[in-house]
Design a protein around this motif. Structure first.
Motif, mmCIF file in Angstrom:
data_model
loop_
_atom_site.group_PDB
_atom_site.id
_atom_site.type_symbol
_atom_site.label_atom_id
_atom_site.label_comp_id
_atom_site.label_asym_id
_atom_site.label_seq_id
_atom_site.Cartn_x
_atom_site.Cartn_y
_atom_site.Cartn_z
ATOM 1 N N THR A 42 6.320 -0.045 7.986
ATOM 2 C CA THR A 42 5.202 0.079 6.885
ATOM 3 C C THR A 42 4.051 -0.698 7.297
ATOM 4 O O THR A 42 2.802 -0.540 7.091
ATOM 5 C CB THR A 42 5.842 -0.732 5.508
ATOM 6 N N LEU A 43 4.229 -1.935 7.835
ATOM 7 C CA LEU A 43 3.112 -2.691 8.533
ATOM 8 C C LEU A 43 2.423 -1.947 9.522
ATOM 9 O O LEU A 43 1.123 -1.981 9.375
ATOM 10 C CB LEU A 43 3.769 -3.992 8.874
ATOM 11 N N SER A 44 3.034 -1.207 10.075
ATOM 12 C CA SER A 44 2.234 -0.295 11.172
ATOM 13 C C SER A 44 1.258 0.730 10.503
ATOM 14 O O SER A 44 0.177 0.957 10.878
ATOM 15 C CB SER A 44 3.186 0.384 12.053
ATOM 16 N N ARG A 78 -2.863 -10.916 0.178
ATOM 17 C CA ARG A 78 -1.794 -11.212 -0.624
ATOM 18 C C ARG A 78 -1.222 -10.084 -1.487
ATOM 19 O O ARG A 78 0.012 -9.890 -1.986
ATOM 20 C CB ARG A 78 -1.994 -12.305 -1.606
ATOM 21 N N VAL A 79 -2.019 -9.158 -1.804
ATOM 22 C CA VAL A 79 -1.610 -8.019 -2.561
ATOM 23 C C VAL A 79 -0.836 -6.786 -1.600
ATOM 24 O O VAL A 79 0.392 -6.434 -2.151
ATOM 25 C CB VAL A 79 -3.066 -7.039 -2.899
ATOM 26 N N THR A 80 -1.381 -6.842 -0.410
ATOM 27 C CA THR A 80 -0.349 -5.870 0.669
ATOM 28 C C THR A 80 0.877 -6.539 0.741
ATOM 29 O O THR A 80 1.894 -5.877 0.621
ATOM 30 C CB THR A 80 -1.086 -5.725 1.721
ATOM 31 N N LEU A 81 1.069 -7.638 1.040
ATOM 32 C CA LEU A 81 2.349 -8.279 1.349
ATOM 33 C C LEU A 81 3.395 -8.657 0.080
ATOM 34 O O LEU A 81 4.314 -8.597 -0.112
ATOM 35 C CB LEU A 81 2.202 -9.847 2.148
ATOM 36 N N PHE A 82 2.561 -8.649 -1.069
ATOM 37 C CA PHE A 82 3.385 -8.681 -2.429
ATOM 38 C C PHE A 82 3.844 -7.253 -2.545
ATOM 39 O O PHE A 82 5.063 -7.189 -3.139
ATOM 40 C CB PHE A 82 2.309 -9.006 -3.623
ATOM 41 N N ALA A 83 3.135 -6.301 -2.086
ATOM 42 C CA ALA A 83 3.892 -4.998 -2.424
ATOM 43 C C ALA A 83 5.115 -4.596 -1.676
ATOM 44 O O ALA A 83 6.148 -4.019 -1.923
ATOM 45 C CB ALA A 83 2.764 -3.886 -1.951
ATOM 46 N N LEU A 84 5.143 -5.272 -0.199
ATOM 47 C CA LEU A 84 6.500 -5.350 0.566
ATOM 48 C C LEU A 84 7.517 -6.177 -0.424
ATOM 49 O O LEU A 84 8.662 -5.852 -0.383
ATOM 50 C CB LEU A 84 6.078 -5.853 1.806
ATOM 51 N N VAL A 110 0.456 2.192 -2.935
ATOM 52 C CA VAL A 110 0.616 3.109 -1.548
ATOM 53 C C VAL A 110 1.742 2.447 -0.453
ATOM 54 O O VAL A 110 2.392 2.995 0.042
ATOM 55 C CB VAL A 110 -0.925 2.851 -1.139
ATOM 56 N N GLY A 111 1.569 1.096 -0.583
ATOM 57 C CA GLY A 111 2.638 0.308 0.386
ATOM 58 C C GLY A 111 4.128 0.496 0.053
ATOM 59 O O GLY A 111 4.968 0.708 0.661
ATOM 60 N N ALA A 112 4.482 0.501 -1.396
ATOM 61 C CA ALA A 112 5.802 0.636 -1.851
ATOM 62 C C ALA A 112 6.308 1.921 -1.788
ATOM 63 O O ALA A 112 7.540 2.226 -1.084
ATOM 64 C CB ALA A 112 5.774 0.051 -3.014
ATOM 65 N N SER A 113 5.344 3.009 -1.926
ATOM 66 C CA SER A 113 5.589 4.278 -1.763
ATOM 67 C C SER A 113 6.109 4.711 -0.183
ATOM 68 O O SER A 113 6.813 5.420 0.060
ATOM 69 C CB SER A 113 4.592 5.312 -2.134
ATOM 70 N N LEU A 114 4.964 4.349 0.452
ATOM 71 C CA LEU A 114 5.337 4.629 2.102
ATOM 72 C C LEU A 114 6.477 3.929 2.566
ATOM 73 O O LEU A 114 7.380 4.355 3.343
ATOM 74 C CB LEU A 114 3.990 4.065 2.732
ATOM 75 N N ALA A 115 6.734 2.657 2.071
ATOM 76 C CA ALA A 115 8.002 1.962 2.388
ATOM 77 C C ALA A 115 9.158 2.575 1.853
ATOM 78 O O ALA A 115 10.257 2.624 2.679
ATOM 79 C CB ALA A 115 7.997 0.518 1.831
ATOM 80 N N MET A 116 9.423 3.058 0.766
ATOM 81 C CA MET A 116 10.445 3.852 0.432
ATOM 82 C C MET A 116 10.672 5.012 0.977
ATOM 83 O O MET A 116 11.953 5.738 1.245
ATOM 84 C CB MET A 116 10.267 4.154 -1.114
ATOM 85 N N ILE A 117 9.656 5.855 1.622
ATOM 86 C CA ILE A 117 9.900 7.127 2.354
ATOM 87 C C ILE A 117 10.451 6.938 3.689
ATOM 88 O O ILE A 117 11.155 7.374 4.216
ATOM 89 C CB ILE A 117 8.403 7.685 2.389
ATOM 90 N N LEU A 118 9.789 5.703 4.004
ATOM 91 C CA LEU A 118 10.461 5.131 5.533
ATOM 92 C C LEU A 118 11.814 4.902 5.332
ATOM 93 O O LEU A 118 12.620 4.935 6.321
ATOM 94 C CB LEU A 118 9.442 4.133 5.997
ATOM 95 N N SER A 119 12.325 4.005 4.287
ATOM 96 C CA SER A 119 13.641 3.824 4.014
ATOM 97 C C SER A 119 14.326 4.862 3.970
ATOM 98 O O SER A 119 15.582 4.761 4.204
ATOM 99 C CB SER A 119 13.580 2.620 2.594
#
Length: 706
Positions: free
Chosen positions: A389-391, A402-408, A483-492
């Protein structure tokens, strides 16, 4: 080689798992993902806030001889009508005064800056012939979030005046302005070097000259023109006419006019003085680390280019400034007034620390209920998912804030769901069929829960992704979260089907199943079954349970209505700086404004939570994003003062309770010249909320640094 399960319909999840469960690429994929994530963390620019494209363009128009009403009617209104019709314009503000006006055009959020500037310039070019002839060419300037100074370095001295102090620091400003990724460098405070022409009325009368003729003569001779070329026998010569004025002797020798066949020069009618300009601005620093006495100060402020990592850039600038300070006189000291690079790095590290804490907490919870082996397998999927996700953040052009990291952090509890579901079903199948073929059992278990897991994941994505399409200022600001949470969930989901079966095959092989024929039931399952049975066997119990849930829901809503719980998009940020903006009575002189402001600054500096206070009179303090929107950088009158207050670090502050500034403000009777017209500011974000009440200063505003 693919290993197919005995299930005739393994589904998408089963087919993916069969391709990677024994593949040597799976561990390579996991390790490469983690390394790529570490690379992304190191390379992704770190900022305090997300990048928001809100083009704001100022149009300055000079209209000599016009009053405010004439300027508004003949100049401002035509410009407003012209720019209002442009595509993408959301707001148009204007301010008219004697001899000029300012028109601010704000475009919609997300509009690109360069096309917006082109539209404004084209509209003004079309409108120019219809404006009055005395109106000068408009000056257009754009502002974005990158124009907010991220670093402010103050040089102060208790012995030197502001002119000599500025002269000492000017070479550093020129040196640092060429630093890569620096968009703008500005030197605030201090008096500049100037050549003053003091006209003698008697000699002017003797030669029949007026002060306007002297000024026009100097202006006309301060010119340089290329008038052509001249061809010699051997060389080609450029013909240049005029010489720009650069020193006092040139000013004295400048011809103004002719009288009786004699050339009248500046030295014939006036005296010239080279030195500091007239005092139109002043800045004073009160820094507890340097002593209790006020010190004359000048401040270097820096703005960055878009997408720059301010953490490393600010460190480099401070290091070079410290090296430069070693060559200055001992009485000159360096103080850091603002360092967004340091705070952005601290916040990024703090959020990453919380991310690791959340990861270990989830792993510990899984170990408590499912065992150490299951916890280890799920713990593998978490860093792989977060790293990927960070990549993607890096490749999509996001910054670490703080917003992008809060998303994770927000999504970490959801990220492990897919891996837990898959692993729990694998363990259930292994326990129920211990004598079956190990590999086939794992694939069958993955295929069984694959489709429900996919459906559940995309259902959650469908619930949070619409937040990415919110319009207005908060839309792009909060966009990294959906966006970050959705990408992270697809990757998970991908990791759960690729890495989890492989890890189960590697680490659950020696899983023993003693007493296979004895079915054991956990205490938690018995509680769940008994509760479910109690609800299903009685309609009355089900209604009571539903009523209880409804009462709890309404009670939770009432907390907001009764203001027992404050609803806010983001928590209050514990800032270490804020500003007090003071507008004295317009006729207040620079000396009086500084005297009153120093009284207030000394009172505020006496607070144990305050580290330093810098006063800016006749010049604006380094503005924040809020100040950019409010145009606080235009505060340049002698009756206007800005107090930039820096608090001690939050680690040194023993309490983060609200700070009451009411007792720090002098009574109105102390300053009789001040018109008591208080402007209240409900929130100061440093630290938490700071109530402002009953302040006895004229037209005072407290600005939180947002």
């Amino acid at each position: 080689m693919n290993y197919e399960s005995k299930d005739p319909k393994p589904g998408f999840a089963g087919r993916v798992a069969s391709s990677f469960i024994r593949s040597k690429l799976t561990p390579v994929f996991s390790i490469a993902s983690v390394l790529l994530g570490l690379f992304a963390v190191a390379m992704t620019p770190k900022e305090e806030e997300p990048q928001i494209s809100v083009p704001m363009i100022d149009i300055r128009i000079a209209s000599p001889g016009f009053g405010p009403k004439e300027t508004e009617r003949n100049v401002v209104e035509p410009i407003e009508r012209a720019v209002w019709g442009l595509e993408g314009v959301e707001y148009v503000y204007s301010s008219s005064s004697d001899h000029g006006a300012l028109v601010t055009v704000r475009f919609k959020v997300g509009e690109p800056l360069e096309p917006s500037l082109v539209k404004i310039h084209h509209s003004l070019m079309e409108l120019r012939p219809s404006l009055p002839t005395n109106v000068r060419e408009p000056v257009v300037r754009s502002y974005t979030i990158d124009d907010v100074p991220f670093l402010a370095l103050t040089f102060s001295s208790a012995e030197r005046d502001d002119f000599s102090l500025r002269t000492e620091i000017a070479p550093l400003a020129r040196e640092l302005s060429s630093t890569p990724d620096i968009a703008r460098t500005e030197l605030l405070g201090g008096r500049k070097k100037s050549i003053r022409v003091v006209a003698d009325p008697n000699r002017m009368r003797l030669h029949g000259l007026s002060i306007s003729e002297i000024a026009e003569g100097i202006r006309a001779n301060d010119a340089f023109v290329l008038s052509g070329k001249n061809w010699g026998k051997d060389f080609l010569y450029d013909v240049e006419v005029g010489t720009p004025i650069s020193d006092r002797k040139q000013v004295e020798a400048t011809p103004i006019s002719t009288r009786g066949g004699r050339v009248i020069r500046v030295s014939d009618v006036a005296e010239t003085k080279e030195g500091p300009e007239e005092r139109i601005r002043e800045s004073v620093l009160l820094d507890k680390k340097l002593g209790p006495e006020p010190r004359n100060a000048v401040t270097l402020v820096f703005s960055k280019r878009k997408g720059t990592d301010i953490t490393n850039l600010s460190k480099e600038l401070i290091r070079r400034a410290e090296n430069f300070t070693k060559g200055l006189p001992k009485d000159v000291s360096l103080s850091v007034l603002r360092d967004y690079g340091s705070t952005a790095g601290d916040k990024s590290n703090e959020l990453i620390e919380h991310l690791l804490i959340a990861t270990f907490s989830v792993a510990a919870l899984i170990a408590l209920w499912m065992g150490l082996r299951a916890s280890f397998i799920v713990s593998i999927s978490i860093p792989v998912t977060l790293a990927l996700t960070l990549s993607l953040y890096y490749f999509l052009g996001y910054t670490l804030n703080r917003v992008t990291l809060f998303a994770l952090i927000f999504s970490i509890g959801i990220l492990v769901d897919d891996a837990i579901v898959v692993l729990e079903n694998i363990e259930r199948h292994l326990k129920s069929n211990p004598k079956g073929e190990f590999l086939s059992t794992i694939l069958r278990a993955v295929g069984e829960v694959g489709n429900p897991t996919i459906l559940a994941t995309f259902t959650v994505i469908a619930a949070i992704l619409p937040m990415a399409f919110v319009r207005g200022l908060m839309g792009p600001y909060m966009k990294p979260i959906p966006v970050g949470a959705s990408l992270a969930m697809i990757l998970s989901l991908l990791v759960a089907f690729v890495v989890t079966p492989w890890a189960a095959n590697r680490f659950l092989k020696i899983h023993s199943h003693r007493n296979d024929n004895v079915k054991t039931e956990s205490k938690l399952n018995r509680i769940y079954e008994n509760t479910t049975a109690w609800l299903l066997h009685s309609r009355k119990n089900a209604l009571l349970f539903g009523l209880g849930i409804l009462i709890l829901l309404l009670s939770a809503f009432s907390l907001v209505g009764l203001k027992l719980v404050k609803v806010k998009m983001l928590p209050f940020d514990d800032k270490e700086e804020f500003q007090i903006l003071i507008d004295y009575e317009p006729r207040t002189t620079l000396q009086e404004s500084m005297r009153f402001s120093r009284e207030l600054a000394e009172t505020v500096a006496s607070d144990k939570n305050v580290e330093k206070v810098q006063i800016f009179v006749g010049d604006s303090a380094p503005f924040s994003f809020s100040g950019m929107v409010k145009h606080s950088f235009l505060r340049s009158k002698e009756s206007q003062a800005d107090l930039h207050i820096v608090l001690t670090s939050k680690k040194e502050r023993k309490s983060t309770k609200m700070i009451e500034f009411r007792t720090m403000i002098p009574a109105p009777a102390m300053n009789p010249i001040i018109e008591v017209a208080v402007k209240y500011a409900p929130v100061i974000q440093c630290p938490g909320r700071i109530p402002i009440n009953d302040m006895g200063m004229g037209a005072m505003m407290i600005n939180g640094i947002m």
